[in-house]
Scaffold this motif. Structure first.
Motif, PDB file in Angstrom:
ATOM      1  N   HIS A  65       0.804  -1.223   0.000  1.00 33.83           N
ATOM      2  CA  HIS A  65       0.000   0.000   0.000  1.00 33.83           C
ATOM      3  C   HIS A  65       0.843   1.282   0.000  1.00 33.83           C
ATOM      4  O   HIS A  65       0.707   2.111  -0.903  1.00 33.83           O
ATOM      5  CB  HIS A  65      -0.949  -0.004   1.205  1.00 33.83           C
ATOM      6  N   ILE A  66       1.686   1.433   1.017  1.00 35.65           N
ATOM      7  CA  ILE A  66       2.405   2.700   1.147  1.00 35.65           C
ATOM      8  C   ILE A  66       3.449   2.887   0.052  1.00 35.65           C
ATOM      9  O   ILE A  66       3.534   3.951  -0.570  1.00 35.65           O
ATOM     10  CB  ILE A  66       3.034   2.818   2.554  1.00 35.65           C
ATOM     11  N   SER A  67       4.247   1.873  -0.211  1.00 38.78           N
ATOM     12  CA  SER A  67       5.283   2.000  -1.238  1.00 38.78           C
ATOM     13  C   SER A  67       4.700   2.336  -2.622  1.00 38.78           C
ATOM     14  O   SER A  67       5.211   3.236  -3.301  1.00 38.78           O
ATOM     15  CB  SER A  67       6.124   0.724  -1.321  1.00 38.78           C
ATOM     16  N   PRO A  68       3.621   1.657  -3.068  1.00 40.31           N
ATOM     17  CA  PRO A  68       3.035   2.037  -4.359  1.00 40.31           C
ATOM     18  C   PRO A  68       2.535   3.477  -4.395  1.00 40.31           C
ATOM     19  O   PRO A  68       2.665   4.154  -5.422  1.00 40.31           O
ATOM     20  CB  PRO A  68       1.873   1.044  -4.518  1.00 40.31           C
ATOM     21  N   THR A  69       1.985   3.949  -3.289  1.00 38.24           N
ATOM     22  CA  THR A  69       1.498   5.334  -3.250  1.00 38.24           C
ATOM     23  C   THR A  69       2.652   6.319  -3.357  1.00 38.24           C
ATOM     24  O   THR A  69       2.586   7.290  -4.120  1.00 38.24           O
ATOM     25  CB  THR A  69       0.718   5.589  -1.944  1.00 38.24           C
ATOM     26  N   VAL A  70       3.722   6.072  -2.613  1.00 38.83           N
ATOM     27  CA  VAL A  70       4.900   6.943  -2.680  1.00 38.83           C
ATOM     28  C   VAL A  70       5.499   6.915  -4.081  1.00 38.83           C
ATOM     29  O   VAL A  70       5.885   7.954  -4.637  1.00 38.83           O
ATOM     30  CB  VAL A  70       5.944   6.526  -1.620  1.00 38.83           C
ATOM     31  N   ASN A  71       5.567   5.726  -4.665  1.00 42.95           N
ATOM     32  CA  ASN A  71       6.113   5.601  -6.023  1.00 42.95           C
ATOM     33  C   ASN A  71       5.241   6.332  -7.050  1.00 42.95           C
ATOM     34  O   ASN A  71       5.758   6.893  -8.026  1.00 42.95           O
ATOM     35  CB  ASN A  71       6.237   4.129  -6.404  1.00 42.95           C
ATOM     36  N   GLN A  72       3.947   6.329  -6.817  1.00 37.97           N
ATOM     37  CA  GLN A  72       3.043   7.036  -7.724  1.00 37.97           C
ATOM     38  C   GLN A  72       3.317   8.546  -7.690  1.00 37.97           C
ATOM     39  O   GLN A  72       3.359   9.194  -8.739  1.00 37.97           O
ATOM     40  CB  GLN A  72       1.591   6.763  -7.338  1.00 37.97           C
ATOM     41  N   TYR A  73       3.497   9.081  -6.493  1.00 33.94           N
ATOM     42  CA  TYR A  73       3.854  10.501  -6.382  1.00 33.94           C
ATOM     43  C   TYR A  73       5.171  10.772  -7.116  1.00 33.94           C
ATOM     44  O   TYR A  73       5.305  11.775  -7.828  1.00 33.94           O
ATOM     45  CB  TYR A  73       3.998  10.905  -4.910  1.00 33.94           C
ATOM     46  N   ALA A  74       6.135   9.879  -6.912  1.00 34.47           N
ATOM     47  CA  ALA A  74       7.445  10.070  -7.544  1.00 34.47           C
ATOM     48  C   ALA A  74       7.325  10.059  -9.067  1.00 34.47           C
ATOM     49  O   ALA A  74       7.940  10.883  -9.756  1.00 34.47           O
ATOM     50  CB  ALA A  74       8.408   8.982  -7.079  1.00 34.47           C
ATOM     51  N   ASP A  75       6.515   9.152  -9.594  1.00 36.77           N
ATOM     52  CA  ASP A  75       6.325   9.076 -11.044  1.00 36.77           C
ATOM     53  C   ASP A  75       5.644  10.339 -11.580  1.00 36.77           C
ATOM     54  O   ASP A  75       6.010  10.851 -12.649  1.00 36.77           O
ATOM     55  CB  ASP A  75       5.489   7.847 -11.399  1.00 36.77           C
ATOM     56  N   GLU A  76       4.655  10.829 -10.839  1.00 37.12           N
ATOM     57  CA  GLU A  76       3.952  12.046 -11.265  1.00 37.12           C
ATOM     58  C   GLU A  76       4.896  13.246 -11.303  1.00 37.12           C
ATOM     59  O   GLU A  76       4.830  14.075 -12.219  1.00 37.12           O
ATOM     60  CB  GLU A  76       2.787  12.332 -10.326  1.00 37.12           C
ATOM     61  N   LEU A  77       5.767  13.318 -10.307  1.00 34.46           N
ATOM     62  CA  LEU A  77       6.724  14.434 -10.263  1.00 34.46           C
ATOM     63  C   LEU A  77       7.745  14.328 -11.391  1.00 34.46           C
ATOM     64  O   LEU A  77       8.173  15.340 -11.950  1.00 34.46           O
ATOM     65  CB  LEU A  77       7.430  14.478  -8.901  1.00 34.46           C
ATOM     66  N   LYS A  78       8.143  13.107 -11.743  1.00 35.62           N
ATOM     67  CA  LYS A  78       9.079  12.923 -12.853  1.00 35.62           C
ATOM     68  C   LYS A  78       8.443  13.356 -14.172  1.00 35.62           C
ATOM     69  O   LYS A  78       9.087  14.018 -14.990  1.00 35.62           O
ATOM     70  CB  LYS A  78       9.487  11.448 -12.949  1.00 35.62           C
ATOM     71  N   ILE A  79       7.182  13.004 -14.351  1.00 31.88           N
ATOM     72  CA  ILE A  79       6.474  13.375 -15.574  1.00 31.88           C
ATOM     73  C   ILE A  79       6.353  14.904 -15.668  1.00 31.88           C
ATOM     74  O   ILE A  79       6.589  15.507 -16.720  1.00 31.88           O
ATOM     75  CB  ILE A  79       5.077  12.720 -15.614  1.00 31.88           C
ATOM     76  N   LYS A  80       6.008  15.524 -14.545  1.00 29.67           N
ATOM     77  CA  LYS A  80       5.868  16.979 -14.536  1.00 29.67           C
ATOM     78  C   LYS A  80       7.181  17.663 -14.848  1.00 29.67           C
ATOM     79  O   LYS A  80       7.245  18.621 -15.615  1.00 29.67           O
ATOM     80  CB  LYS A  80       5.336  17.438 -13.169  1.00 29.67           C
TER      81      LYS A  80
END
Length: 203
Positions: A184-199
């Motif tokens: 749960h927590i790791s996928p959520t953190v990774n999702q934020y990280a991916d969104e920031l990379k895309i931005k």
């Protein structure tokens, strides 16, 4: 994010092997927390009432003949468990501190952190449950060490069964915490990280 040593599991296993040397099975109902500030005699009385231990003559004599030796082993193992459990708790609290920093950093850039905050709250509940179970387990073991086991074999058996139940809860909590972090927590953190990379890449 998750770096938790298996040392606690090994110490718990060692304690479990000592505890199971006396045989028998604990009553399935969960033990209640010992009241803060309770005395040794009060805790023994509580555990005897909860576990409803009734020993026949053979089991009484068996415990009286073995419990003193078990107490010396439990003392050494409990010291090791206390050190290892403190380290594991420190790891859990360190993970929470990192989550708090991540949440704060995301808020600064106006990211919605509701999901991660909810997950952090659920994680903390699991950690607090683990801490309580560890405290109660250590108290039961300490009481087994301190009591006059030959004079009260039923009290010793009641504490033994109580320790087994808390031991099972601790192992379940460890698995639950680890799974929650990974699933749960790791996928959520990774999702934020991916969104920031895309931005960042689009900018």
């Amino acid at each position: 994010m998750l770096r938790i040593t298996n040392k606690v599991s090994l110490v718990v296993l060692s304690l479990f092997l000592v505890l199971t040397a006396f045989g028998g099975y604990a009553v399935a109902s969960a033990p209640q927390n010992a009241p803060p500030g309770s005395s040794l005699s009060q805790r023994i009385a509580q555990r005897k009432k909860e576990r409803q231990v009734r020993l026949d003559q053979d089991n009484t004599e068996r415990i009286q003949g073995q419990c003193t030796n078990a107490q010396s082993k439990l003392r050494t193992l409990n010291d090791s468990y206390t050190t290892s459990a403190d380290k594991r708790d420190s790891v859990y609290r360190g993970i929470d501190a990192k989550l708090w920093i991540i949440i704060g950093s995301l808020k600064l850039i106006n990211k919605d952190t509701f999901k991660l905050e909810q997950q952090r709250s659920a994680y903390l509940k699991k950690v607090k449950a683990f801490e309580n179970q560890s405290d109660q387990f250590q108290q039961a073991i300490s009481d087994m060490e301190a009591m006059n086991c030959k004079a009260d074999p039923e009290g010793f058996q009641a504490l033994l069964e109580t320790a087994r139940l808390y031991n099972a809860q601790i192992r379940s909590s460890f698995t639950s915490i680890k799974s929650y972090l990974v699933d749960h927590i790791s996928p959520t953190v990774n999702q934020y990280a991916d969104e920031l990379k895309i931005k960042t890449s689009t900018e």
